[in-house]
Design a protein around this motif. Structure first.
Motif, PDB file in Angstrom:
ATOM      1  N   LEU A 102      28.094  -9.257 -28.795  1.00 31.31           N
ATOM      2  CA  LEU A 102      28.432  -7.855 -28.542  1.00 31.31           C
ATOM      3  C   LEU A 102      27.181  -7.084 -28.137  1.00 31.31           C
ATOM      4  O   LEU A 102      26.486  -6.493 -28.958  1.00 31.31           O
ATOM      5  N   VAL A 103      26.892  -7.091 -26.852  1.00 30.37           N
ATOM      6  CA  VAL A 103      25.710  -6.424 -26.309  1.00 30.37           C
ATOM      7  C   VAL A 103      26.044  -5.836 -24.951  1.00 30.37           C
ATOM      8  O   VAL A 103      27.067  -6.163 -24.340  1.00 30.37           O
ATOM      9  N   ALA A 104      25.169  -4.962 -24.484  1.00 28.19           N
ATOM     10  CA  ALA A 104      25.355  -4.347 -23.165  1.00 28.19           C
ATOM     11  C   ALA A 104      24.011  -4.206 -22.474  1.00 28.19           C
ATOM     12  O   ALA A 104      22.957  -4.178 -23.121  1.00 28.19           O
ATOM     13  N   VAL A 105      24.061  -4.093 -21.155  1.00 34.61           N
ATOM     14  CA  VAL A 105      22.888  -3.788 -20.344  1.00 34.61           C
ATOM     15  C   VAL A 105      23.190  -2.479 -19.618  1.00 34.61           C
ATOM     16  O   VAL A 105      24.178  -2.393 -18.876  1.00 34.61           O
ATOM     17  N   ASN A 106      22.360  -1.459 -19.836  1.00 34.50           N
ATOM     18  CA  ASN A 106      22.636  -0.112 -19.335  1.00 34.50           C
ATOM     19  C   ASN A 106      21.618   0.316 -18.285  1.00 34.50           C
ATOM     20  O   ASN A 106      20.408   0.280 -18.539  1.00 34.50           O
ATOM     21  N   VAL A 107      22.124   0.763 -17.133  1.00 31.52           N
ATOM     22  CA  VAL A 107      21.262   1.261 -16.057  1.00 31.52           C
ATOM     23  C   VAL A 107      21.888   2.543 -15.510  1.00 31.52           C
ATOM     24  O   VAL A 107      23.053   2.542 -15.097  1.00 31.52           O
ATOM     25  N   ALA A 108      21.129   3.621 -15.515  1.00 33.75           N
ATOM     26  CA  ALA A 108      21.658   4.899 -15.029  1.00 33.75           C
ATOM     27  C   ALA A 108      20.601   5.645 -14.239  1.00 33.75           C
ATOM     28  O   ALA A 108      19.443   5.717 -14.642  1.00 33.75           O
ATOM     29  N   LEU A 109      21.010   6.207 -13.115  1.00 33.25           N
ATOM     30  CA  LEU A 109      20.177   7.157 -12.394  1.00 33.25           C
ATOM     31  C   LEU A 109      20.413   8.511 -13.025  1.00 33.25           C
ATOM     32  O   LEU A 109      21.563   8.946 -13.164  1.00 33.25           O
ATOM     33  N   ARG A 110      19.361   9.184 -13.445  1.00 35.59           N
ATOM     34  CA  ARG A 110      19.528  10.481 -14.095  1.00 35.59           C
ATOM     35  C   ARG A 110      20.371  11.401 -13.216  1.00 35.59           C
ATOM     36  O   ARG A 110      20.057  11.622 -12.047  1.00 35.59           O
ATOM     37  N   ASP A 111      21.475  11.908 -13.791  1.00 36.15           N
ATOM     38  CA  ASP A 111      22.407  12.789 -13.079  1.00 36.15           C
ATOM     39  C   ASP A 111      23.012  12.120 -11.852  1.00 36.15           C
ATOM     40  O   ASP A 111      23.314  12.779 -10.847  1.00 36.15           O
ATOM     41  N   GLY A 112      23.205  10.790 -11.932  1.00 34.36           N
ATOM     42  CA  GLY A 112      23.764  10.089 -10.778  1.00 34.36           C
ATOM     43  C   GLY A 112      24.584   8.873 -11.172  1.00 34.36           C
ATOM     44  O   GLY A 112      25.264   8.870 -12.197  1.00 34.36           O
ATOM     45  N   ALA A 113      24.518   7.844 -10.353  1.00 32.82           N
ATOM     46  CA  ALA A 113      25.280   6.624 -10.560  1.00 32.82           C
ATOM     47  C   ALA A 113      24.829   5.903 -11.826  1.00 32.82           C
ATOM     48  O   ALA A 113      23.702   6.101 -12.308  1.00 32.82           O
ATOM     49  N   ALA A 114      25.711   5.059 -12.356  1.00 28.92           N
ATOM     50  CA  ALA A 114      25.383   4.336 -13.581  1.00 28.92           C
ATOM     51  C   ALA A 114      26.210   3.064 -13.664  1.00 28.92           C
ATOM     52  O   ALA A 114      27.303   2.967 -13.077  1.00 28.92           O
ATOM     53  N   ALA A 115      25.697   2.092 -14.421  1.00 27.80           N
ATOM     54  CA  ALA A 115      26.428   0.840 -14.642  1.00 27.80           C
ATOM     55  C   ALA A 115      26.136   0.315 -16.038  1.00 27.80           C
ATOM     56  O   ALA A 115      25.006   0.412 -16.527  1.00 27.80           O
ATOM     57  N   VAL A 116      27.163  -0.245 -16.653  1.00 30.27           N
ATOM     58  CA  VAL A 116      27.058  -0.923 -17.946  1.00 30.27           C
ATOM     59  C   VAL A 116      27.591  -2.333 -17.749  1.00 30.27           C
ATOM     60  O   VAL A 116      28.763  -2.509 -17.398  1.00 30.27           O
ATOM     61  N   ALA A 117      26.743  -3.332 -17.951  1.00 25.95           N
ATOM     62  CA  ALA A 117      27.157  -4.717 -17.747  1.00 25.95           C
ATOM     63  C   ALA A 117      27.334  -5.430 -19.082  1.00 25.95           C
ATOM     64  O   ALA A 117      26.510  -5.288 -19.991  1.00 25.95           O
ATOM     65  N   ASP A 118      28.418  -6.173 -19.197  1.00 25.84           N
ATOM     66  CA  ASP A 118      28.666  -7.040 -20.348  1.00 25.84           C
ATOM     67  C   ASP A 118      28.234  -8.443 -19.940  1.00 25.84           C
ATOM     68  O   ASP A 118      28.886  -9.080 -19.107  1.00 25.84           O
ATOM     69  N   PRO A 119      27.135  -8.966 -20.503  1.00 18.54           N
ATOM     70  CA  PRO A 119      26.624 -10.256 -20.067  1.00 18.54           C
ATOM     71  C   PRO A 119      27.580 -11.421 -20.283  1.00 18.54           C
ATOM     72  O   PRO A 119      27.481 -12.447 -19.596  1.00 18.54           O
ATOM     73  N   PHE A 120      28.501 -11.284 -21.227  1.00 13.23           N
ATOM     74  CA  PHE A 120      29.324 -12.430 -21.600  1.00 13.23           C
ATOM     75  C   PHE A 120      30.750 -12.374 -21.059  1.00 13.23           C
ATOM     76  O   PHE A 120      31.379 -13.411 -20.879  1.00 13.23           O
ATOM     77  N   SER A 121      31.254 -11.192 -20.769  1.00 11.76           N
ATOM     78  CA  SER A 121      32.579 -11.103 -20.139  1.00 11.76           C
ATOM     79  C   SER A 121      32.479 -11.110 -18.616  1.00 11.76           C
ATOM     80  O   SER A 121      33.463 -11.390 -17.924  1.00 11.76           O
ATOM     81  N   GLY A 122      31.289 -10.778 -18.100  1.00 14.43           N
ATOM     82  CA  GLY A 122      31.110 -10.693 -16.662  1.00 14.43           C
ATOM     83  C   GLY A 122      31.554  -9.365 -16.078  1.00 14.43           C
ATOM     84  O   GLY A 122      31.506  -9.172 -14.861  1.00 14.43           O
ATOM     85  N   GLU A 123      31.963  -8.421 -16.926  1.00 15.92           N
ATOM     86  CA  GLU A 123      32.415  -7.116 -16.454  1.00 15.92           C
ATOM     87  C   GLU A 123      31.222  -6.185 -16.211  1.00 15.92           C
ATOM     88  O   GLU A 123      30.256  -6.209 -16.966  1.00 15.92           O
ATOM     89  N   ALA A 124      31.345  -5.373 -15.179  1.00 18.71           N
ATOM     90  CA  ALA A 124      30.373  -4.319 -14.915  1.00 18.71           C
ATOM     91  C   ALA A 124      31.134  -3.011 -14.769  1.00 18.71           C
ATOM     92  O   ALA A 124      31.920  -2.836 -13.828  1.00 18.71           O
ATOM     93  N   PHE A 125      30.937  -2.105 -15.704  1.00 20.05           N
ATOM     94  CA  PHE A 125      31.570  -0.790 -15.673  1.00 20.05           C
ATOM     95  C   PHE A 125      30.626   0.153 -14.934  1.00 20.05           C
ATOM     96  O   PHE A 125      29.443   0.210 -15.266  1.00 20.05           O
ATOM     97  N   PHE A 126      31.152   0.921 -13.970  1.00 22.62           N
ATOM     98  CA  PHE A 126      30.230   1.709 -13.164  1.00 22.62           C
ATOM     99  C   PHE A 126      30.882   2.983 -12.648  1.00 22.62           C
ATOM    100  O   PHE A 126      32.106   3.147 -12.666  1.00 22.62           O
ATOM    101  N   THR A 127      30.016   3.886 -12.184  1.00 23.73           N
ATOM    102  CA  THR A 127      30.480   5.128 -11.582  1.00 23.73           C
ATOM    103  C   THR A 127      29.533   5.571 -10.485  1.00 23.73           C
ATOM    104  O   THR A 127      28.327   5.326 -10.561  1.00 23.73           O
ATOM    105  N   ARG A 128      30.126   6.218  -9.487  1.00 20.27           N
ATOM    106  CA  ARG A 128      29.342   6.904  -8.460  1.00 20.27           C
ATOM    107  C   ARG A 128      29.269   8.399  -8.758  1.00 20.27           C
ATOM    108  O   ARG A 128      28.620   9.131  -8.044  1.00 20.27           O
ATOM    109  N   GLY A 129      29.984   8.821  -9.810  1.00 19.78           N
ATOM    110  CA  GLY A 129      29.915  10.214 -10.239  1.00 19.78           C
ATOM    111  C   GLY A 129      31.242  10.903 -10.398  1.00 19.78           C
ATOM    112  O   GLY A 129      31.397  11.794 -11.227  1.00 19.78           O
ATOM    113  N   GLU A 130      32.261  10.526  -9.619  1.00 22.65           N
ATOM    114  CA  GLU A 130      33.536  11.231  -9.661  1.00 22.65           C
ATOM    115  C   GLU A 130      34.681  10.393 -10.191  1.00 22.65           C
ATOM    116  O   GLU A 130      35.756  10.920 -10.492  1.00 22.65           O
TER     117      GLU A 130
END
Length: 265
Positions: A102-130
């Motif tokens: 149960l872990v995550a990898v978090n990457v976010a542009l301040r006030d912008g796009a972002a992604a959260v990756a689950d290393p073991f499920s292969g899912e990447a949750f993301f947004t462009r803002g809207e």
């Protein structure tokens, strides 16, 4: 690898960086890793450090003029950079070191796009803002928060800056909480992405300003874009004067949790 054009948008950079970090985390899982003591029982592992290096490498290649704030390496890049990326290379280090996935990898542009990756499920949750999406096996699906699971993730990790007025643990004994919800303790901000995806009804944690935290920025961005209700534990917008975080799939769930929190306070 960035699977877009030669000039990828920020979301594709965030996804590629988070997934590259997730590959490192997954590949090093189960090995005996060097620990770097941070004090007060906190530590990083070699996986945290290597994942952050890999993530920064992806960002540098795509956005060489941007600054990066990493949990392990601090701020890097030009001091006058207009844009800054927030990187948490392994959220849930204690879980990971104990052999828990149960872990995550978090990457976010301040006030912008972002992604959260689950290393073991292969899912990447993301947004462009809207809007918010999950990418799995090359397919993107829009996230749709729902409180149907009635599962609420409550972060019990210290520090507790809002105590004694607010203690997350008090929710677990609240009669209305027990009646309406079922607690979970994931101990990683992957749970934030799960609220956006409908796998959790809500997430509650204490803390100081979390809006620009490397741990929380990506998850908050995804939840907001998905349409979740996001406030501090006092019900006010999160920010420099705020405390903690309450993220709910809908207004009803948020209102119920806030009534319990205020009742305890």
């Amino acid at each position: 690898m960035i699977n877009s054009s030669a000039n990828p948008d920020d979301a594709e950079v965030a996804i590629a960086a988070a997934r590259a970090g997730a590959d490192v985390v997954r590949n090093l899982y189960g090995r005996r890793l060097t620990r770097i003591d941070k004090g007060a029982g906190d530590f990083a592992t070699a996986a945290d450090v290597e994942a952050e290096k890999t993530i920064i490498g992806v960002i540098r290649a795509a956005r060489p003029d941007d600054a990066v704030l990493g949990e392990e390496g601090g701020r890097q890049g030009a001091a006058d950079a207009v844009r800054q990326w927030l990187v948490d290379p392994l959220c849930g280090t204690l879980n990971y070191a104990a052999g828990n996935m149960l872990v995550a990898v978090n990457v976010a542009l301040r006030d912008g796009a972002a992604a959260v990756a689950d290393p073991f499920s292969g899912e990447a949750f993301f947004t462009r803002g809207e809007s918010a999406w999950v990418r799995h096996d090359g397919v993107d699906a829009r996230l749709a928060p729902t409180s149907a699971t009635r599962l609420v993730d409550v972060n019990l990790d210290p520090p507790f800056p809002s105590a004694p007025g607010f203690r997350a643990v008090d929710l677990l004994a609240h009669p209305e909480f027990v009646k309406r919800f079922r607690p979970r303790v994931v101990s990683t901000t992957l749970a934030l992405a799960w609220v956006a995806a409908g796998k959790r009804a809500a997430y509650v944690t204490d803390g100081s300003d979390l809006s620009e935290s490397v741990h929380f920025a990506a998850g908050i961005a995804v939840c907001r874009a998905a349409g979740c209700v996001v406030t501090g534990v006092d019900g006010a917008p999160i920010g420099q004067a705020g405390r903690g975080l309450v993220v709910a799939a809908d207004a009803e769930t948020h209102g119920l949790l806030m009534s319990m929190i205020r009742g305890r306070s």
